[in-house]
Design a protein around this motif. Structure first.
Motif, PDB file in Angstrom:
ATOM      1  N   PHE A   1      46.436  27.286  36.166  1.00 22.52           N
ATOM      2  CA  PHE A   1      45.134  27.161  36.759  1.00 22.52           C
ATOM      3  C   PHE A   1      45.451  25.477  37.041  1.00 22.52           C
ATOM      4  O   PHE A   1      44.375  25.131  37.795  1.00 22.52           O
ATOM      5  CB  PHE A   1      44.070  27.413  35.874  1.00 22.52           C
ATOM      6  CG  PHE A   1      43.855  28.872  36.354  1.00 22.52           C
ATOM      7  CD1 PHE A   1      43.033  29.059  37.477  1.00 22.52           C
ATOM      8  CD2 PHE A   1      43.927  29.873  35.382  1.00 22.52           C
ATOM      9  CE1 PHE A   1      42.601  30.304  37.901  1.00 22.52           C
ATOM     10  CE2 PHE A   1      43.402  31.160  35.955  1.00 22.52           C
ATOM     11  CZ  PHE A   1      42.647  31.632  37.009  1.00 22.52           C
TER      12      PHE A   1
ATOM     13  N   THR B   1      47.188  25.557  40.702  1.00 22.17           N
ATOM     14  CA  THR B   1      46.373  26.396  41.737  1.00 22.17           C
ATOM     15  C   THR B   1      45.398  27.165  41.267  1.00 22.17           C
ATOM     16  O   THR B   1      45.409  27.490  39.797  1.00 22.17           O
ATOM     17  CB  THR B   1      47.523  27.242  42.346  1.00 22.17           C
ATOM     18  OG1 THR B   1      46.875  27.901  43.584  1.00 22.17           O
ATOM     19  CG2 THR B   1      48.169  28.546  41.303  1.00 22.17           C
ATOM     20  N   LYS B   2      44.556  27.436  42.230  1.00 20.47           N
ATOM     21  CA  LYS B   2      43.343  28.410  42.176  1.00 20.47           C
ATOM     22  C   LYS B   2      43.587  29.607  42.786  1.00 20.47           C
ATOM     23  O   LYS B   2      42.728  30.591  42.857  1.00 20.47           O
ATOM     24  CB  LYS B   2      41.862  27.737  42.318  1.00 20.47           C
ATOM     25  CG  LYS B   2      41.755  26.490  41.310  1.00 20.47           C
ATOM     26  CD  LYS B   2      41.380  26.787  39.972  1.00 20.47           C
ATOM     27  CE  LYS B   2      41.049  25.570  39.506  1.00 20.47           C
ATOM     28  NZ  LYS B   2      41.564  25.169  38.085  1.00 20.47           N
ATOM     29  N   ASN B   3      44.634  29.522  43.610  1.00 24.78           N
ATOM     30  CA  ASN B   3      44.827  30.712  44.699  1.00 24.78           C
ATOM     31  C   ASN B   3      45.370  32.174  43.661  1.00 24.78           C
ATOM     32  O   ASN B   3      46.546  32.568  44.049  1.00 24.78           O
ATOM     33  CB  ASN B   3      45.936  30.227  45.526  1.00 24.78           C
ATOM     34  CG  ASN B   3      45.261  29.326  46.616  1.00 24.78           C
ATOM     35  OD1 ASN B   3      43.875  29.355  46.572  1.00 24.78           O
ATOM     36  ND2 ASN B   3      45.797  28.614  47.411  1.00 24.78           N
TER      37      ASN B   3
ATOM     38  N   TYR C   1      42.839  36.583  38.755  1.00 26.78           N
ATOM     39  CA  TYR C   1      43.054  36.698  37.260  1.00 26.78           C
ATOM     40  C   TYR C   1      42.272  37.675  36.592  1.00 26.78           C
ATOM     41  O   TYR C   1      40.762  37.691  36.779  1.00 26.78           O
ATOM     42  CB  TYR C   1      42.837  35.285  36.771  1.00 26.78           C
ATOM     43  CG  TYR C   1      43.076  35.241  35.097  1.00 26.78           C
ATOM     44  CD1 TYR C   1      44.078  35.670  34.438  1.00 26.78           C
ATOM     45  CD2 TYR C   1      41.881  34.808  34.370  1.00 26.78           C
ATOM     46  CE1 TYR C   1      44.510  35.494  33.269  1.00 26.78           C
ATOM     47  CE2 TYR C   1      42.094  34.502  32.905  1.00 26.78           C
ATOM     48  CZ  TYR C   1      43.545  34.965  32.325  1.00 26.78           C
ATOM     49  OH  TYR C   1      43.335  34.894  31.062  1.00 26.78           O
TER      50      TYR C   1
ATOM     51  N   SER D   1      48.839  37.068  42.906  1.00 24.10           N
ATOM     52  CA  SER D   1      48.466  36.138  44.158  1.00 24.10           C
ATOM     53  C   SER D   1      48.975  36.789  45.498  1.00 24.10           C
ATOM     54  O   SER D   1      50.524  37.131  45.081  1.00 24.10           O
ATOM     55  CB  SER D   1      48.821  34.785  43.703  1.00 24.10           C
ATOM     56  OG  SER D   1      48.451  33.873  44.920  1.00 24.10           O
TER      57      SER D   1
ATOM     58  N   HIS E   1      38.785  35.355  37.509  1.00 26.65           N
ATOM     59  CA  HIS E   1      38.940  34.665  38.910  1.00 26.65           C
ATOM     60  C   HIS E   1      39.534  35.616  40.020  1.00 26.65           C
ATOM     61  O   HIS E   1      40.463  36.062  39.995  1.00 26.65           O
ATOM     62  CB  HIS E   1      39.933  33.504  38.602  1.00 26.65           C
ATOM     63  CG  HIS E   1      39.884  32.468  39.699  1.00 26.65           C
ATOM     64  ND1 HIS E   1      39.216  31.555  39.900  1.00 26.65           N
ATOM     65  CD2 HIS E   1      40.979  32.490  40.497  1.00 26.65           C
ATOM     66  CE1 HIS E   1      39.583  30.949  41.042  1.00 26.65           C
ATOM     67  NE2 HIS E   1      40.753  31.307  41.384  1.00 26.65           N
TER      68      HIS E   1
ATOM     69  N   TYR F   1      40.333  34.511  43.962  1.00 24.99           N
ATOM     70  CA  TYR F   1      40.339  33.764  45.173  1.00 24.99           C
ATOM     71  C   TYR F   1      40.077  34.271  46.597  1.00 24.99           C
ATOM     72  O   TYR F   1      40.009  33.908  47.636  1.00 24.99           O
ATOM     73  CB  TYR F   1      41.527  32.846  45.192  1.00 24.99           C
ATOM     74  CG  TYR F   1      42.793  33.394  45.791  1.00 24.99           C
ATOM     75  CD1 TYR F   1      43.349  32.996  46.889  1.00 24.99           C
ATOM     76  CD2 TYR F   1      43.573  34.543  45.024  1.00 24.99           C
ATOM     77  CE1 TYR F   1      44.428  33.609  47.561  1.00 24.99           C
ATOM     78  CE2 TYR F   1      44.775  34.750  45.506  1.00 24.99           C
ATOM     79  CZ  TYR F   1      45.240  34.493  46.787  1.00 24.99           C
ATOM     80  OH  TYR F   1      46.247  34.825  47.387  1.00 24.99           O
TER      81      TYR F   1
END
Length: 110
Positions: free
Chosen positions: A51, A54-56, A59, A71, A106, A108
């Motif tokens: 994290f 990247t936030k892509n 989760y 991802s 999470h 994205y």
């Protein structure tokens, strides 16, 4: 959509076969795998590192259950692969995650 990443099942004792060094002190006869502090710390440390980069990712952390980090983004998959170098990447469809895993922490793609 197909995603690539890691699943760690804290209810399945076979998980220790994937990361035997983290189960060395853990007593299979008396403890649940979710009590294995080394395994929990390993997972959380690597997730935190991902994290930071990247936030892509999608989760899912099911309170001491199955945890998933996937991802469709090539750069994010490379980061996951480097962080969890001891584990093989797996493939899953986005629909499987959404339909079977409550509590997506999470997402994205949403």
């Amino acid at each position: 959509m197909e995603l690539t990443g890691i699943t760690l099942d804290f209810f399945d004792k076979r998980t220790c076969g994937l990361l035997p060094d983290l189960c060395f002190q853990w007593d299979i006869r008396y403890d649940e795998l979710s009590d294995n502090e080394e395994l929990l710390e390993y997972w959380q440390k690597h997730v935190d590192n991902i994290f930071k980069q990247t936030k892509n990712v999608v989760y899912v952390s099911n309170d001491n259950g199955r945890s998933l980090l996937y991802s469709a983004d090539k750069d994010a998959i490379d980061i996951i692969s480097k962080e969890f170098k001891d584990l093989n990447l797996q493939k899953i469809t986005y629909e499987e995650i959404i339909s079977s895993e409550p509590g997506v922490s999470h997402d994205y793609l949403a």
